[in-house]
Design an enzyme around this catalytic site. Sequence first.
Site, PDB file in Angstrom:
ATOM      1  N   LYS A 166       0.860  -1.186   0.000  1.00  8.27           N
ATOM      2  CA  LYS A 166       0.000   0.000   0.000  1.00  8.27           C
ATOM      3  C   LYS A 166       0.900   1.239   0.000  1.00  8.27           C
ATOM      4  O   LYS A 166       2.044   1.132   0.404  1.00  8.27           O
ATOM      5  CB  LYS A 166      -0.893   0.023   1.249  1.00  8.27           C
ATOM      6  N   HIS A 285      -6.573 -13.618  -7.147  1.00  7.98           N
ATOM      7  CA  HIS A 285      -7.368 -12.679  -6.361  1.00  7.98           C
ATOM      8  C   HIS A 285      -8.809 -12.728  -6.847  1.00  7.98           C
ATOM      9  O   HIS A 285      -9.066 -12.898  -8.031  1.00  7.98           O
ATOM     10  CB  HIS A 285      -6.814 -11.257  -6.482  1.00  7.98           C
TER      11      HIS A 285
END
Length: 455
Positions: A166, A285
Site C-alpha cells: 500500500k 485474487h
Amino acid sequence: SVGFKAGVKDYKLTYYTPDYETKDTDILAAFRVTPQPGVPPEEAGAAVAAESSTGTWTTVWTDGLTSLDRYKGRCYHIEPVAGEENQYIAYVAYPLDLFEEGSVTNMFTSIVGNVFGFKALRALRLEDLRIPTSYTKTFQGPPHGIQVERDKLNKYGRPLLGCTIKPKLGLSAKNYGRAVYECLRGGLDFTKDDENVNSQPFMRWRDRFLFCAEAIFKAQAETGEIKGHYLNATAGTCEEMMKRAVFARELGVPIVMHDYLTGGFTANTSLSHYCRDNGLLLHIHRAMHAVIDRQKNHGMHFRVLAKALRLSGGDHIHAGTVVGKLEGEREITLGFVDLLRDDFIEKDRSRGIYFTQDWVSLPGVLPVASGGIHVWHMPALTEIFGDDSVLQFGGGTLGHPWGNAPGAVANRVALEACVQARNEGRDLAREGNEIIREASKWSPELAAACEVWKE
C-alpha cells in the site's frame, strides 16, 4: 396430423423427475429458489432445470430430432429452506454430455448463463455444485498445488506470510520495489501487487516487474530464504496478460498473480496452463466476487466460485478471514477452505457443503486470509486456517510505526510464536493473547505492533 403437439406446456411435466437416480457422471447443482407468488416450487425447480439445459419456452419441432431423455437437466429433489418463507433448495442433475471438456467457461454458461433472469422466479442462487470425477479429469487444475509449492519454497510446518503493498495506487516503480524489499527482508515470504495494480500511467508493468525482481533477489541473498512477490499479470487482453507472464518467467521470479473473475475463466485457464509448463506459481485474487456472492438469496455462493477456480487453476486464492474487516461466517468459510485444500470432502450442510466432493488427486489450492488482520489475530488465524494457508497483512505490516521491515518482523515473530505454542500443545483459542504478549517481551518490533493495534 402434425408430428408433435405445438404450444406452451408446463416445465414440470418434462423436467421435474423426483424418482430419478443420479448418475456418478452427472453434474449436480443445488439452487436456492424463491418463486414468484403463485408459482409452485416444482414448476420453479423444473424451469431452472429446463432453461439451463435443453428447454425453451415452447415445444419446437426439432425436439423430435434428438433424445431429450439423454440430454435434459432434471430437477430430482426439492426441499423447503428451514426458517425462510417461500425459499426452496432445488437439486438439479445435468448429464455430462451437456458440457465441453476442460472449460469452466462453458460449465457456467450452461448452468448459470440464462436462467437467473427468469420471470417465474423472484430470486435464484446457486449454492453448490458436485463436479463428477469424469469431468474433473478433463481439467489440469492448479499449476502446482500445495505440496509442490512447499518444496519449491522450502517452507514447511507453518502458514506462509504475505503483505499487500500500500498505498495501492500512486507509488513509482522504484519506491514500490523499495517497499517490497523492506517487507521481504523483515521476514515475510511474499508481498503482493494489489488487485487494481495492472499497468497505469504512474507505474507501467514492466518497470514494476524489474524493480520487484531486484527486491526479491536482494532480500533472498540477505535472508537465505526463498522470497516471492505476486506480480499481477492481469491485463486488458489475453495476449497482453501472457506477455506479462512470459516476462516474469524471464526475470526468474517464482510467482505471478491474476484477478480471475474480472479477467475471466478463459484467460485464467490459459494463464494456469502456462504457469504449469513454465514453473511459475499462480496467485489468484477474487476481485468482483461480492457482486456475485454477497446476496443471500440471489447469485452464486463463493464456494462455487472456489470450486471453479480449483478446476481452472490457481495455487493461492483469497478466501476471507473469519476475523478482520470482511464478512465471513466461520463454519461456512472453513467449508470452502477445505473444498480448496482437501482431496475428499464429505457432504455437511452445517458447513454449507451440499454434496460429497471427490477431487481425485487434483492438486489443492492454498487459501489466503487477507483483509483488516493484524498481530493480535495471529493465534486465531493459525488455529482456524492451519498450516496450509497464506496469511496476508497489508496495513498490518505497513502500518507499523517503525516502518515496513519492523512490521514484517512483528508478524513473523508472532507467527513463529503461535506455531511453536501450538506444537507444544497449548490452546491458541484460549491462550492466544498471552502467547503474543510473551513473545513481545523479546521482540521490540512486536511490542510496538501490539501497542498500535489493541487486542
